[in-house]
Design a protein around this motif. Structure first.
Motif, PDB file in Angstrom:
ATOM      1  N   PHE A 112      -2.334   7.348   3.075  1.00 12.87           N
ATOM      2  CA  PHE A 112      -1.076   6.664   3.399  1.00 12.87           C
ATOM      3  C   PHE A 112      -0.142   7.559   4.210  1.00 12.87           C
ATOM      4  CE2 PHE A 112      -2.167   4.171  -0.553  1.00 12.87           C
ATOM      5  CZ  PHE A 112      -2.519   3.026   0.146  1.00 12.87           C
ATOM      6  N   GLY A 130       0.377   5.338   7.023  1.00 11.65           N
ATOM      7  CA  GLY A 130       1.560   4.581   6.622  1.00 11.65           C
ATOM      8  C   GLY A 130       1.212   3.553   5.547  1.00 11.65           C
ATOM      9  N   TRP A 131       2.264   2.952   4.988  1.00 10.52           N
ATOM     10  CA  TRP A 131       2.097   1.946   3.934  1.00 10.52           C
ATOM     11  C   TRP A 131       2.087   0.572   4.592  1.00 10.52           C
ATOM     12  CZ3 TRP A 131       0.567   1.869  -0.942  1.00 10.52           C
ATOM     13  CH2 TRP A 131       0.852   0.746  -1.738  1.00 10.52           C
ATOM     14  N   ASN A 132       0.895   0.123   4.958  1.00 13.75           N
ATOM     15  CA  ASN A 132       0.752  -1.143   5.648  1.00 13.75           C
ATOM     16  C   ASN A 132      -0.542  -1.816   5.202  1.00 13.75           C
ATOM     17  OD1 ASN A 132      -1.401   0.021   7.335  1.00 13.75           O
ATOM     18  ND2 ASN A 132       0.276   1.159   8.284  1.00 13.75           N
ATOM     19  N   ALA A 133      -0.736  -3.052   5.641  1.00 12.59           N
ATOM     20  CA  ALA A 133      -1.884  -3.829   5.176  1.00 12.59           C
ATOM     21  C   ALA A 133      -3.228  -3.173   5.489  1.00 12.59           C
ATOM     22  CB  ALA A 133      -1.825  -5.250   5.758  1.00 12.59           C
ATOM     23  N   SER A 173      -0.691  -4.771  -5.028  1.00  7.63           N
ATOM     24  CA  SER A 173       0.241  -4.441  -3.940  1.00  7.63           C
ATOM     25  C   SER A 173      -0.050  -5.275  -2.702  1.00  7.63           C
ATOM     26  CB  SER A 173       0.139  -2.948  -3.603  1.00  7.63           C
ATOM     27  OG  SER A 173       0.520  -2.153  -4.702  1.00  7.63           O
ATOM     28  N   PHE A 180       1.494  -8.103   1.197  1.00  2.00           N
ATOM     29  CA  PHE A 180       0.828  -8.578   2.414  1.00  2.00           C
ATOM     30  C   PHE A 180      -0.175  -9.683   2.044  1.00  2.00           C
ATOM     31  CE2 PHE A 180       1.768  -4.016   2.837  1.00  2.00           C
ATOM     32  CZ  PHE A 180       2.641  -4.031   3.919  1.00  2.00           C
TER      33      PHE A 180
END
Length: 202
Positions: A24, A28-31, A94, A99
């Motif tokens: 991450f 990054g914190w994404n789908a 999450s 998402f």
């Protein structure tokens, strides 16, 4: 090996968490990053489950210092699997909350139900992975729970990787499917009676 007991489970859990933080931190914190993490923790769970599931057979078939260590620490490897798989669950939750599109629509109701029951077994098996639980439940009931639970979890892994193979990439997921299939013959190979030597009297 000096790594035993809770230290083993703690180390495995920390390694998984550090790996996720690294992932991450880069992505990054994404789908897409969460989806990668879901796949990665699914694979770590499969490997840990496989070791616990086959440890007694491996010791019987191919005894070594490593097989003796895995058998001696089967409980803690099993708890490491539970830790990995609940981290996996946290990532799924999450993804579902943050998402949901198209992740939720890609999952069938059968997957949610079947997977939910598997997590129920993981929780119960982890909760009863103590000598006190064995004594309280009775060894017969304890073995029944862990037998049914472990095979239910194996079927879940099997169906998961059948789905992954269908969706692709085939070359990446097929080895995991073959690995999962191989666990059952390895698990039960020790129960096959040895063949009589040629020329032995009947």
């Amino acid at each position: 090996m000096n790594l035993q007991g809770w230290r083993l489970t703690t180390l495995v859990t920390c390694l998984i968490v550090v790996g996720l933080l690294f992932n991450f931190g880069l992505a990054g914190w994404n789908a897409p990053a969460i989806h990668q993490a879901i796949d990665a923790t699914g694979r770590s769970s499969l490997i840990l489950f496989a070791i616990a599931f086959t440890s007694s057979s491996l010791e019987s078939l191919w005894p070594s210092s490593l097989s003796r260590w895995t058998l001696r620490n089967r409980r803690w490897i099993g708890l490491s699997f539970a830790s990995s798989h609940f981290i996996h669950l946290g990532l799924i939750v999450s993804m579902t909350v943050l998402f949901p599109d198209p992740f939720v629509s890609q999952q069938s109701m059968a997957q949610w139900v079947f997977g939910g029951l598997a997590y129920g077994f993981v929780f119960l098996m982890a909760l009863t992975s103590t000598d006190q639980a064995q004594h309280w439940m009775g060894m017969k009931n304890w073995k029944r729970l862990h037998f049914v639970g472990s095979h239910w979890i194996w079927v879940l892994f099997l169906l998961t990787y059948v789905k992954h193979v269908k969706e692709g990439p085939l070359g990446f997921y097929l080895p995991f499917l073959v690995f999962t299939l191989a666990l059952i013959p390895i698990r039960y190979a020790k129960h096959i009676p040895p063949k009589a030597p040629l020329g032995a009297s009947m």
